[in-house]
Design an enzyme around this catalytic site. Structure first.
Site, PDB file in Angstrom:
ATOM      1  N   GLY A  10       0.945  -1.144  -0.093  1.00  0.00           N
ATOM      2  CA  GLY A  10      -0.044  -0.053   0.028  1.00  0.00           C
ATOM      3  C   GLY A  10       1.004   1.292  -0.060  1.00  0.00           C
ATOM      4  O   GLY A  10       1.737   1.194   0.733  1.00  0.00           O
ATOM      5  N   ARG A  72       0.520  -4.568  -4.791  1.00  0.00           N
ATOM      6  CA  ARG A  72       0.449  -5.854  -3.766  1.00  0.00           C
ATOM      7  C   ARG A  72       0.619  -7.153  -4.760  1.00  0.00           C
ATOM      8  O   ARG A  72      -0.177  -7.847  -5.106  1.00  0.00           O
ATOM      9  CB  ARG A  72      -0.910  -5.966  -3.160  1.00  0.00           C
ATOM     10  N   ASP A 103       5.531  -5.364   5.382  1.00  0.00           N
ATOM     11  CA  ASP A 103       5.981  -6.959   5.967  1.00  0.00           C
ATOM     12  C   ASP A 103       5.837  -7.553   4.659  1.00  0.00           C
ATOM     13  O   ASP A 103       7.151  -8.403   4.432  1.00  0.00           O
ATOM     14  CB  ASP A 103       4.955  -7.395   6.753  1.00  0.00           C
ATOM     15  N   THR A 125       4.768   1.958   6.366  1.00  0.00           N
ATOM     16  CA  THR A 125       3.351   1.489   6.426  1.00  0.00           C
ATOM     17  C   THR A 125       2.945   2.255   7.516  1.00  0.00           C
ATOM     18  O   THR A 125       3.113   2.538   8.438  1.00  0.00           O
ATOM     19  CB  THR A 125       3.199   0.089   6.962  1.00  0.00           C
ATOM     20  N   ILE A 126       1.556   2.754   6.822  1.00  0.00           N
ATOM     21  CA  ILE A 126       0.727   3.640   8.039  1.00  0.00           C
ATOM     22  C   ILE A 126       0.463   2.805   9.263  1.00  0.00           C
ATOM     23  O   ILE A 126       0.156   3.355  10.267  1.00  0.00           O
ATOM     24  CB  ILE A 126      -0.478   4.107   7.330  1.00  0.00           C
ATOM     25  N   ASP A 127       0.419   1.598   9.218  1.00  0.00           N
ATOM     26  CA  ASP A 127      -0.178   0.646  10.199  1.00  0.00           C
ATOM     27  C   ASP A 127       1.183   0.539  11.390  1.00  0.00           C
ATOM     28  O   ASP A 127       0.691   0.223  12.276  1.00  0.00           O
ATOM     29  CB  ASP A 127      -0.236  -0.878   9.681  1.00  0.00           C
ATOM     30  N   ASP A 129       3.534  -1.290  11.918  1.00  0.00           N
ATOM     31  CA  ASP A 129       3.743  -2.571  12.683  1.00  0.00           C
ATOM     32  C   ASP A 129       4.707  -3.356  12.165  1.00  0.00           C
ATOM     33  O   ASP A 129       5.132  -4.675  12.339  1.00  0.00           O
ATOM     34  CB  ASP A 129       2.331  -3.685  12.449  1.00  0.00           C
ATOM     35  N   GLY A 170      -5.470  -0.767  10.328  1.00  0.00           N
ATOM     36  CA  GLY A 170      -4.995  -1.553  11.246  1.00  0.00           C
ATOM     37  C   GLY A 170      -5.682  -2.876  11.284  1.00  0.00           C
ATOM     38  O   GLY A 170      -6.688  -3.336  12.411  1.00  0.00           O
ATOM     39  N   ARG A 171      -5.104  -3.788  10.548  1.00  0.00           N
ATOM     40  CA  ARG A 171      -5.597  -5.066  10.559  1.00  0.00           C
ATOM     41  C   ARG A 171      -4.934  -6.029  11.621  1.00  0.00           C
ATOM     42  O   ARG A 171      -5.838  -6.807  12.327  1.00  0.00           O
ATOM     43  CB  ARG A 171      -5.574  -5.573   9.232  1.00  0.00           C
ATOM     44  N   GLN A 274      -6.696   8.178   5.251  1.00  0.00           N
ATOM     45  CA  GLN A 274      -5.438   7.941   6.140  1.00  0.00           C
ATOM     46  C   GLN A 274      -4.187   7.730   5.386  1.00  0.00           C
ATOM     47  O   GLN A 274      -3.216   8.031   5.681  1.00  0.00           O
ATOM     48  CB  GLN A 274      -5.782   6.840   6.855  1.00  0.00           C
ATOM     49  N   ARG A 275      -4.463   7.317   3.913  1.00  0.00           N
ATOM     50  CA  ARG A 275      -2.916   6.992   3.309  1.00  0.00           C
ATOM     51  C   ARG A 275      -2.793   8.056   2.224  1.00  0.00           C
ATOM     52  O   ARG A 275      -1.834   8.048   1.654  1.00  0.00           O
ATOM     53  CB  ARG A 275      -3.255   5.855   2.581  1.00  0.00           C
TER      54      ARG A 275
HETATM   55  O1  F6P Z   1      -0.938  -2.085   4.982  1.00  0.00           O
HETATM   56  C1  F6P Z   1      -1.483  -0.805   4.896  1.00  0.00           C
HETATM   57  C2  F6P Z   1      -2.903  -0.805   4.776  1.00  0.00           C
HETATM   58  O2  F6P Z   1      -3.124   0.603   4.728  1.00  0.00           O
HETATM   59  C3  F6P Z   1      -3.846  -1.333   5.906  1.00  0.00           C
HETATM   60  O3  F6P Z   1      -3.929  -0.605   7.194  1.00  0.00           O
HETATM   61  C4  F6P Z   1      -5.441  -1.526   5.206  1.00  0.00           C
HETATM   62  O4  F6P Z   1      -5.859  -2.402   5.992  1.00  0.00           O
HETATM   63  C5  F6P Z   1      -4.771  -2.009   3.888  1.00  0.00           C
HETATM   64  O5  F6P Z   1      -3.423  -1.396   3.580  1.00  0.00           O
HETATM   65  C6  F6P Z   1      -5.842  -1.608   2.919  1.00  0.00           C
HETATM   66  O6  F6P Z   1      -5.262  -2.235   1.525  1.00  0.00           O
HETATM   67  P1  F6P Z   1      -5.751  -1.732   0.237  1.00  0.00           P
HETATM   68  O7  F6P Z   1      -5.359  -0.272  -0.055  1.00  0.00           O
HETATM   69  O8  F6P Z   1      -5.221  -2.797  -0.547  1.00  0.00           O
HETATM   70  O9  F6P Z   1      -7.254  -1.839   0.132  1.00  0.00           O
END
Ligand code: F6P
Length: 341
Positions: A10, A72, A103, A125-127, A129, A170-171, A274-275
């Site tokens: 992402g 991805r 990750d 990563t915004i998460d 983690d 935040g999964r 958020q991103r």
């Molecule tokens: O991996 C970061 C993230 O922003 C997670 O917090 C979120 O769940 C996921 O990506 C969303 O992914 P996508 O952009 O593929 O919908």
């Protein structure tokens, strides 16, 4: 040297700062050629190359997203993927590859490193983690955006006497929920690290609204779940790749809270807001520091390492030590969110 560079997974604000730093220092100070690959590992598999020089990095520091594009895609999970990566790297005469990612991207990098390619990882990563680093590029911007959203939701919550649920990303780890919840003064913060008890939430809300308030803010991470053996039965909703579906837990909590308390309840799913957009100063600085550290590492023949913020220093950690691990929110930070409710 010919140094490859990709951004995978992402996107996050601050990636362009890292790209710019790699190019500026790599080309300007060391005389390397920086070869970008478009759309993460997919671009390496397809040989989709974008040479990077001063021209491409002009005015990118305040911009969100990634000028290289991202995807991805993980070569080691696709048949022939690793072989295709190796073939492209050989054809492009790449001496070392810098991979900016979370990750998944870093795990793929460790697989390519095993095949003999010198790789350097940069965590984003915004998460927040990624294991081993105090911070990843993008997290600060996401928390800033989520905090502003909570501030805005506060005024409408108060005006309408409502319970407002704010679902953030935040999964697997609740860094955004916990930190924006603290910064935004949320009454309840729910994170994957600490499964919740809906009965306690009901009691808390009823007591608060009876005693001294007519509104409440609940911040929930998309990966939050009820504790086993508690009253709320909930199957985590997953998409076709097994990923947790955004909005599911927020919507379910809305129904549950409304039924149990009778309080008018609304849910806001912040999602990709958020991103997106302008990176904070902190993310521009972190991206720049990691970019410089990565190209310095390449130049000094360090490989199979990831740049990591440890206290106020940027250090290099073995990539294999990091890959596959999740950095969870520590108990003391979870306790702060609870204490200030
Ligand atoms: O991996 C970061 C993230 O922003 C997670 O917090 C979120 O769940 C996921 O990506 C969303 O992914 P996508 O952009 O593929 O919908």
């Amino acid at each position: 040297m010919r140094v490859g560079l990709l951004t995978g997974g992402g996107d996050v604000p601050g990636l362009n700062a890292a790209i710019r730093a790699v190019v500026k220092r790599g080309e300007g100070e060391y005389g390397h050629q920086i070869i970008g690959f478009r759309n993460g590992w997919k671009g390496v598999v397809d040989g989709d190359v974008q040479p990077l020089g001063r021209q491409q990095i002009r005015n990118v520091l305040p911009t969100g997203g990634t000028l290289l594009g991202t995807a991805r895609f993980h070569p080691h999970r696709n048949e022939g993927g690793v072989e295709a990566v190796l073939a492209t790297l050989e054809a492009e005469r790449i001496d070392a590859l810098i991979c900016v990612g979370g990750d998944g991207t870093l795990h793929a990098a460790s697989k390519i490193a095993e095949a003999g390619v010198p790789v350097i990882g940069i965590p984003k990563t915004i998460d927040n983690d990624v294991w081993g680093t105090d911070a990843s590029i993008g997290f600060d911007t996401a928390v800033t955006i989520a905090t502003e959203a909570i501030d805005r939701i506060h005024t409408t919550a108060e005006s309408h006497n409502r319970v407002m649920i704010v679902e953030v990303m935040g999964r697997h780890a609740g860094w955004i929920a916990v930190t924006s919840g603290i910064a935004g003064g949320a009454e309840i913060v729910l994170a994957p690290e600490e499964p919740f008890d809906i009965d306690k939430i009901e009691r808390f809300l009823k007591h608060r609204h009876r005693a001294h308030a007519s509104f409440s803010i609940v911040v929930v991470a998309e990966g939050a779940v009820p504790a086993e053996g508690t009253a709320m039965h909930y199957e985590t909703q997953v998409g076709k790749f097994g990923e947790i579906v955004a909005g599911a837990i927020g919507e379910r909590l809305k129904v549950e809270i409304e039924q149990r308390t009778g309080f008018d309840t609304r849910v806001t799913v912040l999602g990709h807001v958020q991103r997106g957009g302008i990176p904070t100063a902190a993310d521009r600085i972190l991206g720049s520091r990691f970019g410089v550290a990565a190209i310095d590492a390449v130049t000094h023949a360090r490989s199979n390492v990831m740049t990591a913020l440890r206290g106020d220093k940027v250090e290099l950690l073995a990539i294999e030590e990091v890959a596959g691990k999740v950095k969870h929110v520590p108990a003391d930070l979870l306790a702060v969110a609870r204490t200030l409710a």
